[in-house]
Motif scaffolding. Sequence first.
Motif, mmCIF file in Angstrom:
data_model
loop_
_atom_site.group_PDB
_atom_site.id
_atom_site.type_symbol
_atom_site.label_atom_id
_atom_site.label_comp_id
_atom_site.label_asym_id
_atom_site.label_seq_id
_atom_site.Cartn_x
_atom_site.Cartn_y
_atom_site.Cartn_z
ATOM 1 N N GLU A 1 0.833 -1.200 0.000
ATOM 2 C CA GLU A 1 0.000 0.000 0.000
ATOM 3 C C GLU A 1 0.866 1.248 0.000
ATOM 4 O OE1 GLU A 1 -2.272 0.654 3.634
ATOM 5 O OE2 GLU A 1 -1.051 -0.861 4.650
ATOM 6 N N VAL B 1 2.612 -3.546 -10.654
ATOM 7 C CA VAL B 1 2.844 -4.854 -10.027
ATOM 8 C C VAL B 1 2.853 -5.897 -11.138
ATOM 9 C CG1 VAL B 1 1.991 -6.560 -8.408
ATOM 10 C CG2 VAL B 1 1.726 -4.130 -7.897
ATOM 11 N N TYR C 1 -2.732 -8.438 -2.085
ATOM 12 C CA TYR C 1 -3.563 -7.259 -1.865
ATOM 13 C C TYR C 1 -2.730 -6.000 -2.096
ATOM 14 C CZ TYR C 1 -6.238 -10.848 0.592
ATOM 15 O OH TYR C 1 -6.909 -11.995 0.907
ATOM 16 N N VAL C 2 -3.184 -5.174 -3.020
ATOM 17 C CA VAL C 2 -2.476 -3.935 -3.345
ATOM 18 C C VAL C 2 -3.496 -2.800 -3.338
ATOM 19 C CG1 VAL C 2 -1.071 -2.710 -5.043
ATOM 20 C CG2 VAL C 2 -0.837 -5.196 -4.793
ATOM 21 N N LYS C 3 -3.198 -1.716 -2.636
ATOM 22 C CA LYS C 3 -4.086 -0.556 -2.664
ATOM 23 C C LYS C 3 -3.269 0.729 -2.557
ATOM 24 C CE LYS C 3 -5.147 0.196 2.253
ATOM 25 N NZ LYS C 3 -6.237 0.383 3.247
ATOM 26 N N PHE D 1 -0.956 -2.973 -15.085
ATOM 27 C CA PHE D 1 -1.055 -4.356 -14.616
ATOM 28 C C PHE D 1 -0.413 -5.278 -15.646
ATOM 29 C CE2 PHE D 1 -5.047 -2.148 -13.381
ATOM 30 C CZ PHE D 1 -4.797 -2.051 -12.020
ATOM 31 N N ASN E 1 -5.698 -8.957 -5.921
ATOM 32 C CA ASN E 1 -6.593 -7.837 -5.659
ATOM 33 C C ASN E 1 -5.864 -6.497 -5.787
ATOM 34 O OD1 ASN E 1 -9.121 -9.306 -4.305
ATOM 35 N ND2 ASN E 1 -7.253 -10.268 -3.522
ATOM 36 N N TYR E 2 -6.402 -5.625 -6.644
ATOM 37 C CA TYR E 2 -5.863 -4.281 -6.809
ATOM 38 C C TYR E 2 -6.996 -3.279 -6.625
ATOM 39 C CZ TYR E 2 -2.189 -6.828 -9.397
ATOM 40 O OH TYR E 2 -1.211 -7.701 -9.784
ATOM 41 N N ARG E 3 -6.763 -2.222 -5.860
ATOM 42 C CA ARG E 3 -7.790 -1.195 -5.706
ATOM 43 C C ARG E 3 -7.163 0.178 -5.433
ATOM 44 N NH1 ARG E 3 -12.031 -1.637 -2.421
ATOM 45 N NH2 ARG E 3 -12.024 0.638 -2.250
ATOM 46 N N ILE F 1 -6.271 3.005 -7.409
ATOM 47 C CA ILE F 1 -5.066 3.274 -8.197
ATOM 48 C C ILE F 1 -5.339 4.422 -9.162
ATOM 49 C CG2 ILE F 1 -3.477 2.318 -9.917
ATOM 50 C CD1 ILE F 1 -3.941 -0.427 -8.620
ATOM 51 N N ILE G 1 -10.136 -6.049 -9.640
ATOM 52 C CA ILE G 1 -9.578 -4.715 -9.861
ATOM 53 C C ILE G 1 -10.687 -3.702 -9.640
ATOM 54 C CG2 ILE G 1 -8.406 -3.199 -11.494
ATOM 55 C CD1 ILE G 1 -7.326 -5.655 -12.910
ATOM 56 N N CYS H 1 -12.488 -6.035 -3.796
ATOM 57 C CA CYS H 1 -11.028 -6.172 -3.637
ATOM 58 C C CYS H 1 -10.569 -5.587 -2.304
ATOM 59 C CB CYS H 1 -10.262 -5.498 -4.776
ATOM 60 S SG CYS H 1 -11.037 -5.542 -6.387
#
Length: 256
Positions: free
Chosen positions: A91, A102, A118-120, A131, A157-159, A161, A185, A232
Motif C-alpha cells: 500500500e 505490479v 492485496y495492493v491498494k 497491470f 486484488n488491486y484497488r 489506483i 480490480i 477487492c
Amino acid sequence: MYSDNIQISNLTLLNSPSWNVHPVYSRIEDSYIVSGDDCIAVKSGWDEYGISFGMPTKQLVIRRLTCISPYSAAIALGSEMSGGIEDLRAEDITAIHTESGVRIKTARGRGGFVKDIYVKGMTLHTMKWVFWMTGNYKAHADNHYDPNALPVIQGINYRDIMADNVSMAARLEGIEGDPFTQICISNVTIGMAAKAKKVPWTCTDVEGISSGVSPRPCDQLPDQGPEKITACDFPAEPLSIDRVVLKSCTYRMKYT
C-alpha cells in the motif's frame, strides 16, 4: 536467512552490481529506490528446487515505497515463485517512469502458487503497463524441471489506483488450461498517453471481476457496477509484523 530481530534502516546504497538488499521473510517500508531492474522482487525458490524446499514467502508487508525503474516493475512477484507467495500486502506505492506497477511472472514448470495478493493506494506516472501478469516467463534453472508442474495464481486484488501517461492499461496472460483466477480490480483510473495502444487491455486465460475501472477492462473481468466499488477489500486484521516496534539509535564520535 533464519534470522530474528534484524533491522536495516537509514541506509543509502549506490551502484550495486546486483541485488542491493536481499532480506528473507520480512517487512519493507519507507523506501526510495531507483533501479535498473525491479524495485522490489518477491521470490520463493526456482522450479523443482523451490518446490522441494517448500517454504513460501508469506505475510509480507510493503508500504510507502517510491520507485523509479524504466525497464522493470515497482513490485515483481516471481519469476522464482515455486515455493509459493501468499498474503502479500502492498500500500501507498508511488512509481515514476516505471515499466509496470505490479508484475506477476511465472510459467509451466514453476509449480507453486501466488495467491491472496492485496495492493491498494498506488500513484503511477508514465508507465508502459499498469497491470502485467504473464504465464509465459520461460527461463528455468536447468533442464530437470517438470513441465507438468503448473503454478496456481489466484486471489489477486488491486484497488484505489491512479495512473497517468500510460501506454497500455494491462497485459494479463495466464496459462492455457491453467488460468489465473479470482482477479479483482476496483476503483482504478488510468490516463492513457497521447500515443497509447489502441486496445488498452489484453487478456487471455484469466478470470475475475472489476468495478469502477477506466478505461473499461476486457470481457474476462466484467464490471460489477458502482455498488461493488468496495470490491477487492484490503485485509483489516494486522499481521504480527505490524506489532513490531522499530528502534532508533544514534552514535557519537569520541575524540581523544
